[in-house]
Motif scaffolding. Structure first.
Motif, PDB file in Angstrom:
ATOM      1  N   LEU A 139       0.811  -1.214   0.000  1.00  0.00           N
ATOM      2  CA  LEU A 139       0.000   0.000   0.000  1.00  0.00           C
ATOM      3  C   LEU A 139       0.845   1.266   0.000  1.00  0.00           C
ATOM      4  O   LEU A 139       0.389   2.323  -0.440  1.00  0.00           O
ATOM      5  N   PHE A 140       2.073   1.174   0.497  1.00  0.00           N
ATOM      6  CA  PHE A 140       2.957   2.335   0.467  1.00  0.00           C
ATOM      7  C   PHE A 140       3.152   2.841  -0.966  1.00  0.00           C
ATOM      8  O   PHE A 140       3.347   4.032  -1.191  1.00  0.00           O
ATOM      9  N   GLY A 141       3.115   1.927  -1.945  1.00  0.00           N
ATOM     10  CA  GLY A 141       3.364   2.311  -3.329  1.00  0.00           C
ATOM     11  C   GLY A 141       2.408   3.369  -3.833  1.00  0.00           C
ATOM     12  O   GLY A 141       2.819   4.387  -4.395  1.00  0.00           O
ATOM     13  N   SER A 142       1.108   3.146  -3.631  1.00  0.00           N
ATOM     14  CA  SER A 142       0.128   4.123  -4.106  1.00  0.00           C
ATOM     15  C   SER A 142       0.033   5.315  -3.166  1.00  0.00           C
ATOM     16  O   SER A 142      -0.050   6.466  -3.610  1.00  0.00           O
ATOM     17  N   TYR A 143       0.068   5.069  -1.864  1.00  0.00           N
ATOM     18  CA  TYR A 143      -0.139   6.159  -0.914  1.00  0.00           C
ATOM     19  C   TYR A 143       1.000   7.180  -0.950  1.00  0.00           C
ATOM     20  O   TYR A 143       0.765   8.388  -1.068  1.00  0.00           O
ATOM     21  N   LEU A 144       2.236   6.716  -0.866  1.00  0.00           N
ATOM     22  CA  LEU A 144       3.361   7.650  -0.884  1.00  0.00           C
ATOM     23  C   LEU A 144       3.471   8.355  -2.230  1.00  0.00           C
ATOM     24  O   LEU A 144       3.818   9.540  -2.292  1.00  0.00           O
ATOM     25  N   GLY A 145       3.159   7.648  -3.313  1.00  0.00           N
ATOM     26  CA  GLY A 145       3.204   8.281  -4.628  1.00  0.00           C
ATOM     27  C   GLY A 145       2.199   9.406  -4.760  1.00  0.00           C
ATOM     28  O   GLY A 145       2.462  10.431  -5.401  1.00  0.00           O
ATOM     29  N   GLU A 146       1.041   9.245  -4.136  1.00  0.00           N
ATOM     30  CA  GLU A 146       0.003  10.269  -4.208  1.00  0.00           C
ATOM     31  C   GLU A 146       0.296  11.474  -3.318  1.00  0.00           C
ATOM     32  O   GLU A 146      -0.329  12.524  -3.478  1.00  0.00           O
ATOM     33  N   LEU A 147       1.214  11.339  -2.404  1.00  0.00           N
ATOM     34  CA  LEU A 147       1.542  12.464  -1.525  1.00  0.00           C
ATOM     35  C   LEU A 147       2.319  13.561  -2.244  1.00  0.00           C
ATOM     36  O   LEU A 147       2.401  14.687  -1.760  1.00  0.00           O
ATOM     37  N   PHE A 148       2.879  13.229  -3.419  1.00  0.00           N
ATOM     38  CA  PHE A 148       3.755  14.175  -4.104  1.00  0.00           C
ATOM     39  C   PHE A 148       3.263  14.440  -5.527  1.00  0.00           C
ATOM     40  O   PHE A 148       2.745  13.539  -6.191  1.00  0.00           O
ATOM     41  N   PRO A 149       3.436  15.669  -6.020  1.00  0.00           N
ATOM     42  CA  PRO A 149       3.049  15.997  -7.396  1.00  0.00           C
ATOM     43  C   PRO A 149       3.983  15.322  -8.397  1.00  0.00           C
ATOM     44  O   PRO A 149       5.075  14.856  -8.043  1.00  0.00           O
ATOM     45  N   THR A 150       3.555  15.279  -9.643  1.00  0.00           N
ATOM     46  CA  THR A 150       4.282  14.550 -10.686  1.00  0.00           C
ATOM     47  C   THR A 150       5.751  14.933 -10.765  1.00  0.00           C
ATOM     48  O   THR A 150       6.625  14.071 -10.888  1.00  0.00           O
ATOM     49  N   ARG A 151       6.043  16.213 -10.684  1.00  0.00           N
ATOM     50  CA  ARG A 151       7.406  16.697 -10.907  1.00  0.00           C
ATOM     51  C   ARG A 151       8.409  16.079  -9.941  1.00  0.00           C
ATOM     52  O   ARG A 151       9.572  15.874 -10.283  1.00  0.00           O
ATOM     53  N   VAL A 152       7.968  15.782  -8.721  1.00  0.00           N
ATOM     54  CA  VAL A 152       8.885  15.242  -7.711  1.00  0.00           C
ATOM     55  C   VAL A 152       8.393  13.908  -7.160  1.00  0.00           C
ATOM     56  O   VAL A 152       8.803  13.488  -6.085  1.00  0.00           O
ATOM     57  N   ARG A 153       7.524  13.231  -7.903  1.00  0.00           N
ATOM     58  CA  ARG A 153       6.884  12.028  -7.359  1.00  0.00           C
ATOM     59  C   ARG A 153       7.879  10.918  -7.043  1.00  0.00           C
ATOM     60  O   ARG A 153       7.875  10.351  -5.946  1.00  0.00           O
ATOM     61  N   ALA A 154       8.718  10.558  -8.001  1.00  0.00           N
ATOM     62  CA  ALA A 154       9.665   9.466  -7.762  1.00  0.00           C
ATOM     63  C   ALA A 154      10.674   9.841  -6.683  1.00  0.00           C
ATOM     64  O   ALA A 154      11.055   9.009  -5.854  1.00  0.00           O
ATOM     65  N   THR A 155      11.086  11.106  -6.683  1.00  0.00           N
ATOM     66  CA  THR A 155      12.031  11.565  -5.666  1.00  0.00           C
ATOM     67  C   THR A 155      11.397  11.532  -4.281  1.00  0.00           C
ATOM     68  O   THR A 155      11.989  11.025  -3.321  1.00  0.00           O
ATOM     69  N   GLY A 156      10.179  12.070  -4.167  1.00  0.00           N
ATOM     70  CA  GLY A 156       9.520  12.136  -2.866  1.00  0.00           C
ATOM     71  C   GLY A 156       9.147  10.776  -2.317  1.00  0.00           C
ATOM     72  O   GLY A 156       9.508  10.421  -1.187  1.00  0.00           O
ATOM     73  N   ALA A 157       8.421   9.990  -3.115  1.00  0.00           N
ATOM     74  CA  ALA A 157       8.011   8.665  -2.652  1.00  0.00           C
ATOM     75  C   ALA A 157       9.221   7.767  -2.444  1.00  0.00           C
ATOM     76  O   ALA A 157       9.296   7.015  -1.464  1.00  0.00           O
ATOM     77  N   GLY A 158      10.178   7.853  -3.368  1.00  0.00           N
ATOM     78  CA  GLY A 158      11.382   7.039  -3.241  1.00  0.00           C
ATOM     79  C   GLY A 158      12.197   7.414  -2.025  1.00  0.00           C
ATOM     80  O   GLY A 158      12.771   6.552  -1.353  1.00  0.00           O
ATOM     81  N   PHE A 159      12.255   8.716  -1.718  1.00  0.00           N
ATOM     82  CA  PHE A 159      12.986   9.151  -0.530  1.00  0.00           C
ATOM     83  C   PHE A 159      12.349   8.563   0.726  1.00  0.00           C
ATOM     84  O   PHE A 159      13.035   7.983   1.574  1.00  0.00           O
ATOM     85  N   CYS A 160      11.034   8.703   0.848  1.00  0.00           N
ATOM     86  CA  CYS A 160      10.345   8.187   2.037  1.00  0.00           C
ATOM     87  C   CYS A 160      10.581   6.688   2.205  1.00  0.00           C
ATOM     88  O   CYS A 160      10.981   6.217   3.279  1.00  0.00           O
ATOM     89  N   PHE A 161      10.339   5.941   1.140  1.00  0.00           N
ATOM     90  CA  PHE A 161      10.392   4.487   1.246  1.00  0.00           C
ATOM     91  C   PHE A 161      11.822   3.974   1.371  1.00  0.00           C
ATOM     92  O   PHE A 161      12.126   3.135   2.226  1.00  0.00           O
ATOM     93  N   ASN A 162      12.715   4.483   0.541  1.00  0.00           N
ATOM     94  CA  ASN A 162      14.064   3.917   0.513  1.00  0.00           C
ATOM     95  C   ASN A 162      14.974   4.454   1.608  1.00  0.00           C
ATOM     96  O   ASN A 162      15.871   3.743   2.066  1.00  0.00           O
ATOM     97  N   VAL A 163      14.768   5.696   2.044  1.00  0.00           N
ATOM     98  CA  VAL A 163      15.484   6.135   3.242  1.00  0.00           C
ATOM     99  C   VAL A 163      14.985   5.313   4.431  1.00  0.00           C
ATOM    100  O   VAL A 163      15.759   4.918   5.306  1.00  0.00           O
ATOM    101  N   GLY A 164      13.673   5.041   4.422  1.00  0.00           N
ATOM    102  CA  GLY A 164      13.133   4.155   5.455  1.00  0.00           C
ATOM    103  C   GLY A 164      13.798   2.797   5.417  1.00  0.00           C
ATOM    104  O   GLY A 164      14.157   2.224   6.454  1.00  0.00           O
ATOM    105  N   ARG A 165      13.987   2.273   4.222  1.00  0.00           N
ATOM    106  CA  ARG A 165      14.678   0.986   4.098  1.00  0.00           C
ATOM    107  C   ARG A 165      16.145   1.108   4.503  1.00  0.00           C
ATOM    108  O   ARG A 165      16.723   0.179   5.072  1.00  0.00           O
ATOM    109  N   GLY A 166      16.745   2.270   4.205  1.00  0.00           N
ATOM    110  CA  GLY A 166      18.129   2.473   4.611  1.00  0.00           C
ATOM    111  C   GLY A 166      18.278   2.483   6.122  1.00  0.00           C
ATOM    112  O   GLY A 166      19.197   1.879   6.685  1.00  0.00           O
ATOM    113  N   VAL A 167      17.356   3.181   6.793  1.00  0.00           N
ATOM    114  CA  VAL A 167      17.367   3.194   8.260  1.00  0.00           C
ATOM    115  C   VAL A 167      17.161   1.787   8.802  1.00  0.00           C
ATOM    116  O   VAL A 167      17.804   1.367   9.774  1.00  0.00           O
ATOM    117  N   SER A 168      16.283   1.047   8.143  1.00  0.00           N
ATOM    118  CA  SER A 168      15.993  -0.315   8.601  1.00  0.00           C
ATOM    119  C   SER A 168      17.161  -1.265   8.354  1.00  0.00           C
ATOM    120  O   SER A 168      17.111  -2.427   8.759  1.00  0.00           O
TER     121      SER A 168
END
Length: 410
Positions: free
Chosen positions: A318-347
């Motif tokens: 569910l993170f895939g759709s939810y985090l992607g929708e939190l950010f506009p198109t111009r920064v979508r991959a950067t924003g969603a990817g930052f949240c998810f993958n920095v989270g994975r980095g911390v983990s």
């Protein structure tokens, strides 16, 4: 447009399936790798940690490439990177080189999530986006089940196993190269902002900062629990529940079947009651069922409890759709990817940390600690917007782009 939508769905599913395959194979191979290379539990945990650290780095690199040069190019680069460095494990000479290869493979592995999530958000309408994204990310448990089958065929020859798994990435790579088109939503937005260079600063400043920080915290807590538990699950089953090694693959496969069904079932629910509500429900569900699983000693009960707690790990999808929708198109991959993958980095610290805890409270105690991280993630999720796609564009202060994103494929 409808044909493009389904090609993206199938191709992204396959790409993420191989992404998951490479990650889960390491967990299944750790017992054999430890014996063959004479590694301690801590050293084995560091191999998983190196992978997750590479994934954390990809939060910056993958999003930058996807938002500035296109989703298709970023996905191709990601597949090539993790396929190449996974195959190279076949000739790894020592522990240090193994660590480096896992870190480099992690960079490609993490970037795949950012790109496929953006692709789905930009090609599927809002009313079915949750289930579409959940289906794509359900490739992770499907890849886990496939990893269980493959490991059963190859282990203890883990070198040959990684060689085959790495070279097999040519299949999704071929599909992306031949059949994928660039995201029309990204292309149109890029044409309108041709002079702009997207960077992490765009999602860490202004009104996007709060959702980026909270999204990252939610992902970090949830994924710390997830990776801490799943990395050592095969070891827990063999050392504390006395399962013979040949039975572990079956247990892991059944667990991943439960995950696959949960991802897709909760994906439908997310389209009905909302992404955030469903994420909170799944986080609380796994926080409750994980301790029950950890304290169960009967092997038959363990086999059937696995799919239950596995189904609640649907928050991952569910993170895939939810985090992607939190950010506009111009920064979508950067924003969603930052949240998810920095989270994975911390983990990344989770496998290493749980290995240390296991020496004090056992792996079962460590699994209970992981449940606490899921509960904390649910609390953080309460602080995030209920439905990102309905919010005003936090960058431009307009609702037009989000409205266009939501209706572009209807």
């Amino acid at each position: 447009m409808r044909r493009t939508r389904w090609i993206v769905l199938g191709g992204c599913f396959l790409a993420y399936l191989f992404d998951a395959l490479e990650i889960v194979l390491l967990s299944l191979a750790l017992p054999a790798i430890r014996v063959d290379m004479g590694l301690s539990v801590t050293q084995a945990g560091l191999l998983a940690t190196a992978t997750l650290l590479g994934i954390g780095v990809s939060s910056v690199m993958g999003g930058y490439v996807a938002d500035n040069f296109g989703r298709k190019k970023a996905l191709i680069a990601s597949l090539v990177i993790f396929g190449l460095f996974t195959a190279a494990i076949a000739v790894v000479p020592n522990f240090t080189v193994f660590l480096i290869l896992r870190f480099l493979a992690g960079i490609g592995l993490g970037a795949v999530w950012s790109v496929v999530s953006a692709y789905v958000v930009e090609t599927w309408p809002t009313k079915s986006r949750g289930r579409a994204a959940a289906f794509v990310i359900s490739a992770f448990p499907a890849g886990g089940a496939l990893a269980a089958v493959i490991s059963g065929q190859f282990l203890p020859d883990w070198r040959l196993m990684f060689l085959v798994a790495g070279t097999a990435v040519v299949l999704p790579l071929f599909i992306v190269l031949v059949f994928f088109r660039e995201s029309a939503t990204w292309a149109a937005d890029r044409a309108a902002h041709v002079a702009d260079v997207v960077s992490v600063r765009d999602v860490l400043g202004g009104s996007l900062r709060r959702r980026t920080v909270l999204g990252t915290a939610m992902a970090a807590l949830a994924l710390t629990g997830y990776w801490g538990a799943t990395t050592w699950l095969p070891t827990y089953l063999t050392t504390e529940r006395d399962l013979p090694p040949e039975s572990v693959a079956l247990f892991v496969m059944i667990l991943n079947v439960g995950m696959f069904l949960g991802y897709n079932g909760f994906g439908f629910l997310a389209d009905s009651i909302g992404r955030r509500r469903t994420i909170i429900l799944t986080l609380l569900g796994v926080a409750v069922t994980m301790p029950v699983y950890a304290l169960t000693t009967d092997q038959t009960a363990l086999m059937w409890l696995g799919p239950l707690f596995g189904a609640f790990t649907a928050f991952f999808g569910l993170f895939g759709s939810y985090l992607g929708e939190l950010f506009p198109t111009r920064v979508r991959a950067t924003g969603a990817g930052f949240c998810f993958n920095v989270g994975r980095g911390v983990s990344a610290l989770a496998p290493f940390g749980l290995a240390g805890l296991a020496g004090v409270i056992g792996f079962s105690g460590g699994l209970i600690v992981c449940a606490g991280f899921f509960a904390l993630a649910a609390v953080v999720a309460l602080l995030l917007p209920r439905n990102g796609v309905q919010a005003a564009d936090p960058v431009a202060g307009r609702t037009a782009e989000l409205r266009r994103d939501a209706t572009a494929t209807t």
